[in-house]
Scaffold this motif. Sequence first.
Motif, PDB file in Angstrom:
ATOM      1  N   GLU A  50       2.630   1.588  -3.338  1.00 54.09           N
ATOM      2  CA  GLU A  50       1.509   2.102  -4.290  1.00 54.09           C
ATOM      3  C   GLU A  50       1.204   3.552  -4.310  1.00 54.09           C
ATOM      4  O   GLU A  50       1.242   4.271  -5.194  1.00 54.09           O
ATOM      5  CB  GLU A  50       0.167   1.295  -4.323  1.00 54.09           C
ATOM      6  N   PRO A  69       1.338   3.067 -12.370  1.00 49.38           N
ATOM      7  CA  PRO A  69       0.554   2.175 -11.695  1.00 49.38           C
ATOM      8  C   PRO A  69       1.595   1.014 -11.015  1.00 49.38           C
ATOM      9  O   PRO A  69       2.602   0.880 -11.682  1.00 49.38           O
ATOM     10  CB  PRO A  69      -0.178   1.834 -12.637  1.00 49.38           C
ATOM     11  N   LEU A  70       0.929   0.582  -9.989  1.00 51.24           N
ATOM     12  CA  LEU A  70       1.638  -0.603  -9.439  1.00 51.24           C
ATOM     13  C   LEU A  70       0.719  -1.900  -9.782  1.00 51.24           C
ATOM     14  O   LEU A  70      -0.309  -2.178  -9.282  1.00 51.24           O
ATOM     15  CB  LEU A  70       1.813  -0.229  -7.724  1.00 51.24           C
ATOM     16  N   ILE A  71       1.617  -2.839 -10.079  1.00 52.07           N
ATOM     17  CA  ILE A  71       0.906  -4.185 -10.333  1.00 52.07           C
ATOM     18  C   ILE A  71       1.322  -4.993  -9.357  1.00 52.07           C
ATOM     19  O   ILE A  71       2.261  -5.427  -9.354  1.00 52.07           O
ATOM     20  CB  ILE A  71       1.268  -4.913 -11.929  1.00 52.07           C
ATOM     21  N   LEU A  72       0.412  -5.528  -8.504  1.00 54.19           N
ATOM     22  CA  LEU A  72       0.818  -6.434  -7.405  1.00 54.19           C
ATOM     23  C   LEU A  72       0.274  -7.826  -7.770  1.00 54.19           C
ATOM     24  O   LEU A  72      -0.665  -8.312  -8.460  1.00 54.19           O
ATOM     25  CB  LEU A  72      -0.457  -5.940  -6.324  1.00 54.19           C
ATOM     26  N   ALA A  73       1.364  -8.573  -7.164  1.00 53.37           N
ATOM     27  CA  ALA A  73       1.296 -10.076  -7.683  1.00 53.37           C
ATOM     28  C   ALA A  73       1.588 -10.827  -6.388  1.00 53.37           C
ATOM     29  O   ALA A  73       2.552 -10.582  -5.936  1.00 53.37           O
ATOM     30  CB  ALA A  73       2.409 -10.563  -8.921  1.00 53.37           C
ATOM     31  N   ASP A  74       0.938 -11.859  -6.498  1.00 55.93           N
ATOM     32  CA  ASP A  74       1.167 -12.764  -5.273  1.00 55.93           C
ATOM     33  C   ASP A  74       1.785 -13.961  -5.509  1.00 55.93           C
ATOM     34  O   ASP A  74       1.096 -14.952  -5.981  1.00 55.93           O
ATOM     35  CB  ASP A  74      -0.211 -12.922  -4.408  1.00 55.93           C
ATOM     36  N   HIS A 125       0.780  -1.065   0.083  1.00 52.71           N
ATOM     37  CA  HIS A 125       0.033  -0.080  -0.065  1.00 52.71           C
ATOM     38  C   HIS A 125       0.958   1.140  -0.060  1.00 52.71           C
ATOM     39  O   HIS A 125       0.553   2.210  -0.606  1.00 52.71           O
ATOM     40  CB  HIS A 125      -0.941  -0.294   1.126  1.00 52.71           C
ATOM     41  N   ASP A 148       5.311  -7.958 -25.389  1.00 57.04           N
ATOM     42  CA  ASP A 148       3.862  -8.072 -25.128  1.00 57.04           C
ATOM     43  C   ASP A 148       2.986  -6.725 -25.604  1.00 57.04           C
ATOM     44  O   ASP A 148       1.940  -6.841 -26.227  1.00 57.04           O
ATOM     45  CB  ASP A 148       3.559  -8.016 -23.910  1.00 57.04           C
ATOM     46  N   ALA A 149       3.745  -5.547 -25.610  1.00 57.79           N
ATOM     47  CA  ALA A 149       2.892  -4.583 -26.425  1.00 57.79           C
ATOM     48  C   ALA A 149       2.849  -4.543 -27.858  1.00 57.79           C
ATOM     49  O   ALA A 149       1.811  -4.224 -28.089  1.00 57.79           O
ATOM     50  CB  ALA A 149       4.064  -2.998 -26.215  1.00 57.79           C
ATOM     51  N   ALA A 167       1.923   6.253  -7.098  1.00 61.25           N
ATOM     52  CA  ALA A 167       0.555   6.845  -7.709  1.00 61.25           C
ATOM     53  C   ALA A 167       0.781   8.258  -7.721  1.00 61.25           C
ATOM     54  O   ALA A 167       0.183   9.145  -8.732  1.00 61.25           O
ATOM     55  CB  ALA A 167      -0.502   6.545  -6.672  1.00 61.25           C
ATOM     56  N   TYR A 213      -7.751   4.466 -11.865  1.00 66.11           N
ATOM     57  CA  TYR A 213      -7.553   3.302 -12.186  1.00 66.11           C
ATOM     58  C   TYR A 213      -8.190   3.018 -13.373  1.00 66.11           C
ATOM     59  O   TYR A 213      -8.050   2.036 -14.356  1.00 66.11           O
ATOM     60  CB  TYR A 213      -7.492   2.118 -11.178  1.00 66.11           C
ATOM     61  N   ASP A 224      -6.021  -0.945  -5.533  1.00 63.82           N
ATOM     62  CA  ASP A 224      -6.666  -0.609  -4.561  1.00 63.82           C
ATOM     63  C   ASP A 224      -7.049   0.531  -4.543  1.00 63.82           C
ATOM     64  O   ASP A 224      -6.555   1.654  -4.589  1.00 63.82           O
ATOM     65  CB  ASP A 224      -5.456  -0.832  -3.260  1.00 63.82           C
ATOM     66  N   VAL A 228      -7.310  -3.238   0.431  1.00 64.62           N
ATOM     67  CA  VAL A 228      -6.378  -4.323   0.287  1.00 64.62           C
ATOM     68  C   VAL A 228      -6.068  -4.641   2.040  1.00 64.62           C
ATOM     69  O   VAL A 228      -5.606  -5.710   2.119  1.00 64.62           O
ATOM     70  CB  VAL A 228      -4.995  -4.243  -0.160  1.00 64.62           C
ATOM     71  N   TYR A 273       5.136 -15.081 -12.841  1.00 61.90           N
ATOM     72  CA  TYR A 273       5.183 -13.521 -12.896  1.00 61.90           C
ATOM     73  C   TYR A 273       6.375 -12.805 -13.608  1.00 61.90           C
ATOM     74  O   TYR A 273       6.293 -12.130 -14.310  1.00 61.90           O
ATOM     75  CB  TYR A 273       4.994 -13.155 -11.605  1.00 61.90           C
ATOM     76  N   GLU A 305      -7.460 -14.838  -8.613  1.00 60.61           N
ATOM     77  CA  GLU A 305      -6.177 -14.878  -9.284  1.00 60.61           C
ATOM     78  C   GLU A 305      -5.905 -16.182  -9.598  1.00 60.61           C
ATOM     79  O   GLU A 305      -5.315 -16.489 -10.522  1.00 60.61           O
ATOM     80  CB  GLU A 305      -4.959 -14.539  -8.192  1.00 60.61           C
ATOM     81  N   LEU A 312      -6.738   4.266 -16.437  1.00 61.73           N
ATOM     82  CA  LEU A 312      -5.461   3.571 -16.773  1.00 61.73           C
ATOM     83  C   LEU A 312      -5.836   2.308 -17.310  1.00 61.73           C
ATOM     84  O   LEU A 312      -5.356   1.814 -18.517  1.00 61.73           O
ATOM     85  CB  LEU A 312      -4.849   3.183 -15.371  1.00 61.73           C
ATOM     86  N   LEU A 363      -3.600 -11.347 -13.251  1.00 63.41           N
ATOM     87  CA  LEU A 363      -4.682 -10.645 -12.593  1.00 63.41           C
ATOM     88  C   LEU A 363      -3.816  -9.301 -11.914  1.00 63.41           C
ATOM     89  O   LEU A 363      -2.960  -9.427 -11.266  1.00 63.41           O
ATOM     90  CB  LEU A 363      -5.269 -11.096 -11.281  1.00 63.41           C
ATOM     91  N   ILE A 364      -4.402  -8.203 -12.336  1.00 68.82           N
ATOM     92  CA  ILE A 364      -3.772  -6.947 -11.682  1.00 68.82           C
ATOM     93  C   ILE A 364      -4.545  -6.475 -10.557  1.00 68.82           C
ATOM     94  O   ILE A 364      -5.726  -6.206 -11.033  1.00 68.82           O
ATOM     95  CB  ILE A 364      -3.804  -5.751 -12.895  1.00 68.82           C
ATOM     96  N   LEU A 365      -3.938  -6.384  -9.530  1.00 69.48           N
ATOM     97  CA  LEU A 365      -4.585  -5.696  -8.548  1.00 69.48           C
ATOM     98  C   LEU A 365      -4.503  -4.554  -8.190  1.00 69.48           C
ATOM     99  O   LEU A 365      -3.486  -3.839  -8.035  1.00 69.48           O
ATOM    100  CB  LEU A 365      -4.217  -6.793  -7.240  1.00 69.48           C
ATOM    101  N   GLN A 401       6.438  -8.035 -20.617  1.00 66.21           N
ATOM    102  CA  GLN A 401       5.567  -6.700 -20.600  1.00 66.21           C
ATOM    103  C   GLN A 401       6.776  -5.536 -20.576  1.00 66.21           C
ATOM    104  O   GLN A 401       6.327  -4.392 -20.660  1.00 66.21           O
ATOM    105  CB  GLN A 401       4.667  -6.434 -19.639  1.00 66.21           C
TER     106      GLN A 401
END
Lengths: 339, 339
Positions: A89, A98-103, A86, B56-57, A93, B114, B103, B76, A114, B89, B117, B99-101, A121
Amino acid sequence: MSTTAARRVSVKDVAAAAGVSLGTVSNVLNHPEKVSAATRDRILAVIDELGFVRNDAARQLRAGHNRAIAMIVLDVANPFFTDVAHSVETEFAAQRQPLILADSSQDPAREATYLDLFEEQRIGGILITPVGRVLPRLRQLRDRGTAIVLVDRKAGAREFSSVSVDDRRGGRLAAEHLLETGRRRLAFVGGPAALAQVRDRHVSARSAVEEHPGATLRFIETDTMDARAGRRATDRLLALPAAERPDAIFAANDLVALGVLQALTLAHVSVPDDIALIGYDDIEFAASAAIPLSSIRQPRDELGRQAAQMLRDVIADPSAPVRHVVLEPELVVRRSTVR
Amino acid sequence: MSTTAARRVSVKDVAAAAGVSLGTVSNVLNHPEKVSAATRDRILAVIDELGFVRNDAARQLRAGHNRAIAMIVLDVANPFFTDVAHSVETEFAAQRQPLILADSSQDPAREATYLDLFEEQRIGGILITPVGRVLPRLRQLRDRGTAIVLVDRKAGAREFSSVSVDDRRGGRLAAEHLLETGRRRLAFVGGPAALAQVRDRHVSARSAVEEHPGATLRFIETDTMDARAGRRATDRLLALPAAERPDAIFAANDLVALGVLQALTLAHVSVPDDIALIGYDDIEFAASAAIPLSSIRQPRDELGRQAAQMLRDVIADPSAPVRHVVLEPELVVRRSTVR
DNA sequence: CGACGAGGTTGAAACCTTTCAACCGTTCAG
DNA sequence: CTGAACGGTTGAAAGGTTTCAACCTCGTCG
């Protein structure tokens, strides 16, 4: 304002409708100061009219890289990581990155997937708390031009910049607090022992204990770091003969500590009268527990801020020497350790 | 294997090195069955040799859309949402759809950013738990071709497909459980009242109470849904004259319930002997609380799975009629409501 | 009065992948 | 022996943005 049904509007369409070249439209979008006010307003009106939306893929293709930042965390279910995320981000921001969050869910395979994805990308940079043996892969990514910063891990510290919190200091703070409040038979609960975090917190607690004659530290290893592990470890501790039963427990993180607390309450052991309890991380739930938990606070916001800053630096100058920021943890005393 | 330092390798480079046309290289990547084994192997070897990584672009530009899915969650920091996200996800990861998360932190401005974006990214689809008055914006997105599914919200249900949990049923379950275990003076803690979730849970609890002669329900409104709100609301309840003090509290979510529990413990009010307490969501911390919390479990995994599935359906056929899935919540009884 | 510069604007090139019609050589049925 | 089918490969086109050198139009200065 109007929502024309025309499938997709491109700069070319905007240019045609406004009677200018598409280079000028692009300038309005990216260098407005280069365009006369009259033209600018006209083009903006047309953009609005037609509902034009920039195509990010084309933009990236042209630019050769992606503005977005990716963060791969160990476990979104752990409030510690989501708090750090958070903060990161918020930091990005500010400049619309943008922040892409991956788990990764602690799964090396997911982590690898990932990393592949982000490389395809051409992502701007990666913040990662590594799980598997990814060092070679990270090296490869770095050599091909992706900026990388390690978060909360010092593995591979010689090669990658990192931001972390001093776990040795934290372990010592916790142990010394327990010792100073008169406890002598300490227990450390956490695991697996292979985790650097666990090892550091444990080892430093032990060295603090050894400086106090007569004090002891018992290590109860768990295989995970959640509440259930804490409950089970506590059952083992309570089964000990009275003389060996600890008078203080140091849990390797707050999730474990909450489990310990629950098991103690169930067994009618008073906290902190009979047993003092201290956790680690100072997640929000620590303060909200029925008996508020003393804990070692990790500066999560600061961790996130510094990580973001460092990643920006690495992106700006990839060849700059590797740098490490180590933050200081802080003791937070609540009812679980003092009467 | 080797990591050549050449800046960026494209299909063209691979084609040249392998002595084929670039169309063939593309086929190896996308339709391997169309290429003879010998050629395929040779090209794959060259890809490896040169360290080629798809861009990818360019792929997206050509395809006209993005494979990735975005999910905008309210918060989150709330384990409920991260659990749902985790399930979503997992569902998409199966077919390598990332999956892009994102918040929104309950902030309409961030939410809007967002959405902008994601539209620029021509994202494949959006799962959203809306905050602000975004319905017009969502409509616009939909009209321009972005698939949208609402999660845990029924606002705008006439226009968008949704997946949610039956909050009326949940509210009734909680109230009936308290009534059946002999409680009569109930209090509902949560807010703001404008939130649909809060309203539904409250209203249905009230209707259950009205079916029991002599039972009452008091509404204590809070302005947020966290532990601190629960603590403060409890202080207000405890200040009431003894005759009016409730014998049961229904908290609108578990974070609030944990705050309530903490305040009660501090005031030496026994749970459940003096006051029974039930929460909502059944987050992991509910079970780990010092007095394990009864709660209304929302099927988070199922919610995520269904949302993913529905989004896939909407993407596959955007003109299909709007559909709603409403899942059933479930009562989980723990120590905080029964002796 | 001519040259020059500044402020705007233009048009083409470049970014990289995917697709698809066309093509080539071989094989097989008639 | 002819024509068609087939497997495999090719080459060009398309997709939308940004950049940059070139260009145009005025106004200004010498």
